[in-house]
Every structure is written in structure tokens, then in C-alpha cells.
Design a protein around this motif. Structure first.
Motif, mmCIF file in Angstrom:
data_model
loop_
_atom_site.group_PDB
_atom_site.id
_atom_site.type_symbol
_atom_site.label_atom_id
_atom_site.label_comp_id
_atom_site.label_asym_id
_atom_site.label_seq_id
_atom_site.Cartn_x
_atom_site.Cartn_y
_atom_site.Cartn_z
ATOM 1 N N TYR A 154 6.278 -4.407 -6.083
ATOM 2 C CA TYR A 154 6.660 -5.745 -5.370
ATOM 3 C C TYR A 154 5.708 -5.807 -4.207
ATOM 4 N N VAL A 155 5.640 -6.982 -3.769
ATOM 5 C CA VAL A 155 4.973 -6.898 -2.629
ATOM 6 C C VAL A 155 5.666 -8.155 -1.587
ATOM 7 N N GLN A 156 5.849 -7.783 -0.050
ATOM 8 C CA GLN A 156 6.584 -8.330 0.579
ATOM 9 C C GLN A 156 5.596 -9.128 1.857
ATOM 10 N N TYR A 157 5.298 -10.059 1.858
ATOM 11 C CA TYR A 157 4.385 -10.637 2.913
ATOM 12 C C TYR A 157 5.408 -10.719 4.364
ATOM 13 N N PRO A 158 4.957 -11.035 5.378
ATOM 14 C CA PRO A 158 5.644 -11.106 6.760
ATOM 15 C C PRO A 158 6.590 -12.255 6.739
ATOM 16 N N GLY A 159 7.801 -11.868 6.957
ATOM 17 C CA GLY A 159 8.746 -12.630 7.036
ATOM 18 C C GLY A 159 9.337 -13.454 5.788
ATOM 19 N N GLU A 160 8.911 -12.706 4.664
ATOM 20 C CA GLU A 160 9.451 -13.024 3.292
ATOM 21 C C GLU A 160 10.209 -12.094 2.532
ATOM 22 N N GLY A 161 10.780 -12.548 1.396
ATOM 23 C CA GLY A 161 11.467 -11.763 0.664
ATOM 24 C C GLY A 161 10.340 -10.864 -0.415
ATOM 25 N N LEU A 162 10.976 -10.099 -1.491
ATOM 26 C CA LEU A 162 10.162 -9.385 -1.967
ATOM 27 C C LEU A 162 9.726 -10.236 -3.405
ATOM 28 N N GLN A 163 8.300 -9.922 -3.855
ATOM 29 C CA GLN A 163 7.970 -10.693 -5.142
ATOM 30 C C GLN A 163 7.440 -9.828 -5.834
ATOM 31 N N ASP A 203 -4.301 -10.197 1.612
ATOM 32 C CA ASP A 203 -3.452 -8.949 0.914
ATOM 33 C C ASP A 203 -2.706 -8.305 1.814
ATOM 34 N N SER A 204 -2.668 -8.503 3.097
ATOM 35 C CA SER A 204 -1.966 -7.838 3.985
ATOM 36 C C SER A 204 -0.292 -7.871 3.943
ATOM 37 N N ALA A 205 0.336 -7.181 3.703
ATOM 38 C CA ALA A 205 1.568 -7.146 3.182
ATOM 39 C C ALA A 205 2.169 -5.631 3.062
ATOM 40 N N VAL A 206 3.547 -5.497 2.845
ATOM 41 C CA VAL A 206 4.139 -4.221 2.409
ATOM 42 C C VAL A 206 4.207 -4.271 0.922
ATOM 43 N N TYR A 207 3.825 -3.023 0.425
ATOM 44 C CA TYR A 207 3.938 -3.019 -1.023
ATOM 45 C C TYR A 207 4.999 -1.794 -1.498
ATOM 46 N N PHE A 208 5.745 -2.224 -2.307
ATOM 47 C CA PHE A 208 6.898 -1.311 -2.952
ATOM 48 C C PHE A 208 6.904 -0.884 -4.220
ATOM 49 N N CYS A 209 6.775 0.401 -4.619
ATOM 50 C CA CYS A 209 6.805 0.849 -5.851
ATOM 51 C C CYS A 209 8.518 0.799 -6.343
ATOM 52 N N ALA A 210 8.749 0.609 -7.477
ATOM 53 C CA ALA A 210 10.253 0.775 -7.814
ATOM 54 C C ALA A 210 10.135 1.242 -9.302
ATOM 55 N N LEU A 211 11.382 1.574 -9.610
ATOM 56 C CA LEU A 211 11.773 1.612 -11.233
ATOM 57 C C LEU A 211 12.983 1.168 -11.569
ATOM 58 N N SER A 212 13.143 0.939 -12.875
ATOM 59 C CA SER A 212 14.438 0.680 -13.160
ATOM 60 C C SER A 212 14.704 0.890 -14.680
ATOM 61 N N GLY A 213 15.877 1.109 -15.139
ATOM 62 C CA GLY A 213 16.077 1.048 -16.549
ATOM 63 C C GLY A 213 16.300 -0.231 -17.202
ATOM 64 N N ARG A 214 16.769 -0.459 -18.446
ATOM 65 C CA ARG A 214 16.999 -1.581 -18.915
ATOM 66 C C ARG A 214 18.334 -2.011 -18.433
ATOM 67 N N GLN A 257 13.680 -8.383 -11.396
ATOM 68 C CA GLN A 257 14.541 -8.927 -10.637
ATOM 69 C C GLN A 257 13.677 -9.848 -9.523
ATOM 70 N N TYR A 258 14.341 -11.123 -9.221
ATOM 71 C CA TYR A 258 13.890 -12.231 -8.570
ATOM 72 C C TYR A 258 14.892 -12.113 -7.221
ATOM 73 N N PHE A 259 14.034 -12.109 -6.049
ATOM 74 C CA PHE A 259 14.680 -11.741 -4.513
ATOM 75 C C PHE A 259 14.798 -13.058 -3.692
ATOM 76 N N GLY A 260 15.861 -13.271 -3.132
ATOM 77 C CA GLY A 260 15.893 -14.222 -1.984
ATOM 78 C C GLY A 260 15.155 -13.898 -0.774
ATOM 79 N N ALA A 261 15.151 -14.830 0.196
ATOM 80 C CA ALA A 261 14.159 -14.728 1.209
ATOM 81 C C ALA A 261 14.698 -13.679 2.375
ATOM 82 N N GLY A 262 15.988 -13.248 1.976
ATOM 83 C CA GLY A 262 16.736 -12.501 3.061
ATOM 84 C C GLY A 262 17.515 -13.263 4.255
ATOM 85 N N THR A 263 18.271 -12.329 4.540
ATOM 86 C CA THR A 263 19.208 -12.679 5.763
ATOM 87 C C THR A 263 19.171 -11.493 6.928
ATOM 88 N N ARG A 264 18.356 -11.838 8.035
ATOM 89 C CA ARG A 264 18.245 -10.819 9.221
ATOM 90 C C ARG A 264 19.550 -10.838 9.964
#
Lengths: 118, 114
Positions: free
Chosen positions: A36-45, A84-95, B103-110
Motif C-alpha cells: 500500500y502507498v500513502q501520499y502526504p495527507g491521504e489515506g492508504l491506496q 513517487d515520494s510517499a510512505v510505502y507499507f507492506c502487508a499480509l492477510s488471509g482470506r 481493503q479500501y481505505f478512507g482518508a483518515g481522521t486526525r
């Protein structure tokens, strides 16, 4: 329990440099793996995913291959851009179960901040 | 294409106050969850739900309550806010079943608790 370990940041690169962000995991069964990637001030995509061994996820020039033998899912890009400047998160999940259970929950690494300079 | 909507975007509370963080999704997803994001800690799961009327605890549930009366909404309640709950909160949703765990995420609450 299941866990994800990714390389500490921050990572600073010049534009057009090669990027690798390491990610290893510990899990029972056969998890799905995500970046997942998180750009400044945004949620994860969601950036990319892989659901079984040897799968390669790719998107926007980024790639990662699900390596069961090394329990790794390293993120790579051949030529990074300032955007591409952002925070990058690696993640895992099951079904995600149809009823009850925690297998579908995402387990995240701590994130790696990438800064790309012009 | 609203996706996952969180309100408010920012909130400041005093210690001991209560509040509800709202989360709504319009994708008919059965699975919804709440995470908190703290510096150097990544995202940690607070509570999750696999459908209306079904909720369960995640990794860090203390101090938070949830309910799921409809498929669309999954509010997170802080009954008595503490400074340790200062964080950024994210809601997420996904389908259930094999191969449907994006999973789809919202923009967050600070949230800041003084």
C-alpha cells in the motif's frame, strides 16, 4: 503470530534511481501479500498485490514477487520519480472469512518513507 | 464513486470527552475495520466487523467501542478520551471470500486529545 518486517526509512533517492524496499513476513498458511502507498495527507491506496507463491504484482512501474522460499515480497521500481515520494507499507492477510474469524485482517509493516529529489 | 467516507477529518478533544468517528462505505462490503496509525508503528487494528451485527476486537481495542447496525456504517466510539489516543484513524472495507481481500481505505481522521 503473523508479522511483517520492512526496511527502516527514510529512503532518499535522486530521480531516475532504482528503488528496492525490502519486506519479509512470518505467517501460517498461505497469506496474500500487498503493498500500500500513502501520499502526504491521504489515506492508504493499494499499489499491488500477490495471492500465491511466485505471483508478481505490478502497477505504475512498481513490481513485487511473492517468494515463499524466502518469505519475502520486496518492492522494486527501475526509475523513480518525484511523484513517487510517499510512505510505502507492506502487508499480509488471509482470506476474509464469510462469517467470523480474523484471517482477513491486514497486518502491516511499520512503513518506509521514500523521498525522491529532482 | 464515494468509496469509504470518514468524518470528521480533524478533531481536538479534551481528556475525558467522548466522541464518535464516523465511517460509511457505499460498495456493499461486508467487512469493515478501524486502524490507528502512529509514528514508527505502522497501522494497528482496533476493531473489525464481518457483517451487520458482528464485531470483534483487533490488536488494540482498549478504550474504543464499535457497533455495526447496517452494512454501510461502522462508527468508532471513544467513551473517555485519553492523550494516548492521539493518532490518525483509518477506516477500511472489503468484500469477503476467497480472492476478495483488497481493503479500501478512507482518508483518515486526525485526532488530538489534550
Amino acid at each position: 503470530g503473523d508479522s511483517v518486517t520492512q526496511m527502516e526509512g527514510p529512503v532518499t533517492l535522486s530521480e531516475e534511481a532504482f528503488l528496492t524496499i525490502n519486506c519479509t513476513y512470518t505467517a501460517t498458511g498461505y497469506p496474500s501479500l500487498f503493498w500500500y502507498v500513502q501520499y502526504p495527507g491521504e489515506g492508504l491506496q493499494l499499489l499491488l498485490k500477490a495471492t500465491k507463491a511466485d505471483d508478481k504484482g505490478s502497477n505504475k512501474g512498481f513490481e513485487a514477487t511473492y517468494r515463499k522460499e524466502t518469505t519475502s515480497f520486496h518492492l522494486e521500481k527501475g526509475s523513480v520519480q518525484v511523484s513517487d515520494s510517499a510512505v510505502y507499507f507492506c502487508a499480509l492477510s488471509g482470506r476474509v472469512p464469510l462469517s467470523g474469524g480474523s484471517q482477513g485482517n491486514l497486518i502491516f509493516g511499520k512503513g518506509t518513507k521514500l523521498s525522491v529529489k529532482p | 464513486n464515494a468509496g469509504v467516507t470518514q468524518t470528521p477529518k480533524f478533531q481536538v478533544l479534551k481528556t475525558g470527552q467522548s466522541m464518535t468517528l464516523q465511517c460509511a462505505q457505499d460498495m456493499n462490503h461486508e467487512y469493515m475495520s478501524w486502524y490507528r496509525q502512529d509514528p514508527g508503528m505502522g497501522l494497528r487494528l482496533i476493531h473489525y466487523s464481518v457483517g451487520a451485527g458482528i464485531t470483534d476486537q483487533g490488536e488494540v481495542p482498549n478504550g474504543y467501542n464499535v457497533s455495526r447496525s447496517t452494512t454501510e456504517d461502522f462508527p468508532l466510539r471513544l467513551l473517555s478520551a485519553a492523550p494516548s489516543q492521539t493518532s490518525v484513524y483509518f477506516c477500511a472495507s472489503s468484500q469477503t471470500g476467497t480472492g476478495k481481500n483488497i481493503q479500501y481505505f478512507g482518508a483518515g481522521t486526525r485526532l488530538s486529545v489534550l
